[in-house]
Design a protein around this motif. Structure first.
Motif, PDB file in Angstrom:
ATOM      1  N   ALA A 138       0.768  -1.443  -0.231  1.00  0.00           N
ATOM      2  CA  ALA A 138       0.408  -0.190   0.505  1.00  0.00           C
ATOM      3  C   ALA A 138       0.950   1.311   0.000  1.00  0.00           C
ATOM      4  O   ALA A 138       1.393   1.452   0.926  1.00  0.00           O
ATOM      5  CB  ALA A 138      -0.530   0.261   1.407  1.00  0.00           C
ATOM      6  N   ALA A 139       0.823   2.105  -1.126  1.00  0.00           N
ATOM      7  CA  ALA A 139       1.079   3.522  -0.530  1.00  0.00           C
ATOM      8  C   ALA A 139       0.264   4.513  -1.547  1.00  0.00           C
ATOM      9  O   ALA A 139      -0.761   4.520  -1.951  1.00  0.00           O
ATOM     10  CB  ALA A 139       2.530   3.616  -1.676  1.00  0.00           C
ATOM     11  N   GLY A 140      -0.139   5.424  -0.569  1.00  0.00           N
ATOM     12  CA  GLY A 140      -1.385   7.017  -1.063  1.00  0.00           C
ATOM     13  C   GLY A 140      -2.774   5.389  -0.814  1.00  0.00           C
ATOM     14  O   GLY A 140      -2.743   5.012   0.342  1.00  0.00           O
ATOM     15  N   ALA A 141      -3.612   6.100  -2.037  1.00  0.00           N
ATOM     16  CA  ALA A 141      -4.683   5.395  -1.608  1.00  0.00           C
ATOM     17  C   ALA A 141      -4.876   3.957  -2.949  1.00  0.00           C
ATOM     18  O   ALA A 141      -5.421   3.223  -2.975  1.00  0.00           O
ATOM     19  CB  ALA A 141      -5.605   6.170  -2.743  1.00  0.00           C
ATOM     20  N   GLN A 142      -3.306   3.560  -3.378  1.00  0.00           N
ATOM     21  CA  GLN A 142      -3.200   2.321  -4.369  1.00  0.00           C
ATOM     22  C   GLN A 142      -3.136   1.569  -3.272  1.00  0.00           C
ATOM     23  O   GLN A 142      -2.715   1.481  -1.931  1.00  0.00           O
ATOM     24  CB  GLN A 142      -2.239   2.714  -5.067  1.00  0.00           C
ATOM     25  N   ASP A 196       8.800  -1.209 -11.619  1.00  0.00           N
ATOM     26  CA  ASP A 196       6.734  -1.228 -10.144  1.00  0.00           C
ATOM     27  C   ASP A 196       7.920  -0.667  -9.195  1.00  0.00           C
ATOM     28  O   ASP A 196       7.028   0.203  -8.315  1.00  0.00           O
ATOM     29  CB  ASP A 196       7.211  -2.408  -9.251  1.00  0.00           C
ATOM     30  N   VAL A 197       9.110  -0.229  -8.287  1.00  0.00           N
ATOM     31  CA  VAL A 197       8.768   0.888  -7.638  1.00  0.00           C
ATOM     32  C   VAL A 197       8.997   1.953  -7.863  1.00  0.00           C
ATOM     33  O   VAL A 197       8.528   3.100  -7.520  1.00  0.00           O
ATOM     34  CB  VAL A 197      11.269   0.706  -7.056  1.00  0.00           C
ATOM     35  N   LEU A 198       9.607   2.463  -8.455  1.00  0.00           N
ATOM     36  CA  LEU A 198       8.960   4.305  -9.251  1.00  0.00           C
ATOM     37  C   LEU A 198       7.735   4.336  -9.575  1.00  0.00           C
ATOM     38  O   LEU A 198       7.443   5.400  -8.925  1.00  0.00           O
ATOM     39  CB  LEU A 198       9.380   4.361 -10.941  1.00  0.00           C
ATOM     40  N   ALA A 199       7.091   3.705  -9.634  1.00  0.00           N
ATOM     41  CA  ALA A 199       4.922   3.301 -10.215  1.00  0.00           C
ATOM     42  C   ALA A 199       4.687   3.820  -8.194  1.00  0.00           C
ATOM     43  O   ALA A 199       4.009   4.758  -8.260  1.00  0.00           O
ATOM     44  CB  ALA A 199       4.899   2.509 -10.399  1.00  0.00           C
ATOM     45  N   GLU A 238       2.416   7.407  -6.233  1.00  0.00           N
ATOM     46  CA  GLU A 238       1.441   6.886  -5.344  1.00  0.00           C
ATOM     47  C   GLU A 238       2.007   7.506  -3.828  1.00  0.00           C
ATOM     48  O   GLU A 238       0.887   8.028  -3.108  1.00  0.00           O
ATOM     49  CB  GLU A 238       0.487   5.703  -5.188  1.00  0.00           C
ATOM     50  N   GLY A 239       2.602   8.178  -3.705  1.00  0.00           N
ATOM     51  CA  GLY A 239       3.392   8.288  -2.134  1.00  0.00           C
ATOM     52  C   GLY A 239       4.911   8.362  -1.726  1.00  0.00           C
ATOM     53  O   GLY A 239       5.607   7.046  -2.293  1.00  0.00           O
ATOM     54  N   PRO A 240       5.552   8.261  -0.540  1.00  0.00           N
ATOM     55  CA  PRO A 240       6.757   8.494  -0.329  1.00  0.00           C
ATOM     56  C   PRO A 240       7.341   7.224   0.613  1.00  0.00           C
ATOM     57  O   PRO A 240       8.353   6.909   0.813  1.00  0.00           O
ATOM     58  CB  PRO A 240       7.241  10.229   0.271  1.00  0.00           C
ATOM     59  N   ALA A 241       6.164   6.817   0.758  1.00  0.00           N
ATOM     60  CA  ALA A 241       6.594   5.412   2.024  1.00  0.00           C
ATOM     61  C   ALA A 241       5.402   4.398   1.487  1.00  0.00           C
ATOM     62  O   ALA A 241       3.998   4.602   0.884  1.00  0.00           O
ATOM     63  CB  ALA A 241       6.446   5.518   3.165  1.00  0.00           C
TER      64      ALA A 241
END
Length: 213
Positions: A156-160, A177-180, A184-187
């Motif tokens: 989970a990151a942000g709303a994803q 995938d890390v970049l994607a 979505e968010g910093p963590a």
């Protein structure tokens, strides 16, 4: 120490199992327990929930009565009410069953780590635990559980959110995938659960800070 590692002095306090190495009477029917081993037999998640006034029982107390799988025609499940009535009791004592079926769950994994790879990918790894190896003997590996090992990885990151599965105690996230996920968010929150034959373990969670894009 050998007796403790062999399971001696096991207490159920609330929903946590713990062991004590020394018991000292302090008067008025009270005891001070020291040299504690906390969160035994996979109950570490209940350590933070202890409160004054919760029930305590010796796990090897001969007065304890194991509950049958069913009472009458109804199975014993979490939320069931058990009533016990003595010969001279005016009314039965009622208790709500909590944590039914906990022992059917695999233990949650431990030492969850995230290691950056040279290509910018991320390797998530963990160590499985076994209900067959609580004594942790020296000189040999802990025997694995009989059920096949399979894990669910929730991201989970942000709303994803996303879910992946692994047959080994590790899982790799490609650099793209890390970049994607970074968009979505910093963590990135990683939660790993072991999938058992009858139930899924509690989650072990790790928060990974993602590099800026």
């Amino acid at each position: 120490d050998a007796d403790l590692l062999g399971g001696a002095n096991l207490l159920m306090v609330g929903d946590e199992l713990l062991q004590f190495g020394h018991a000292e009477p302090v008067g008025a029917g009270r005891w001070r327990l020291t040299r504690l081993l906390r969160g035994r037999l996979g109950t570490e998640d209940a350590m933070a929930g202890l409160a004054i006034g919760q029930g305590v029982a010796r796990a090897d107390d001969p007065a304890l009565l194991p509950l049958p799988a069913t009472v009458g025609l109804a199975p014993v499940e979490a939320g069931s009410i058990i009533a016990v009535e003595g010969v001279a009791d005016d009314l039965p004592v009622e208790r709500i069953v909590s944590g039914a079926g906990r022992a059917l769950r695999p233990l949650s994994p431990v030492q969850l780590t995230a290691r950056w790879q040279d290509d910018g990918g991320l390797l998530i790894a963990w160590i499985a635990r076994s209900r067959a190896g609580f004594d942790w003997p020296d000189g040999r590996d802990v025997p694995p559980d009989a059920a096949p090992h399979r894990w669910r990885i929730d991201l989970a990151a942000g709303a994803q959110n996303a879910t992946a599965y692994s047959e080994a105690p590790q899982w790799a996230l490609a650099a793209a995938d890390v970049l994607a996920w970074r968009s979505e968010g910093p963590a990135l929150t990683v939660a790993v659960r072991q999938i058992g034959a009858r139930a899924t373990s509690l989650a072990t969670t790790l928060i990974v800070a993602l590099p800026p894009t």
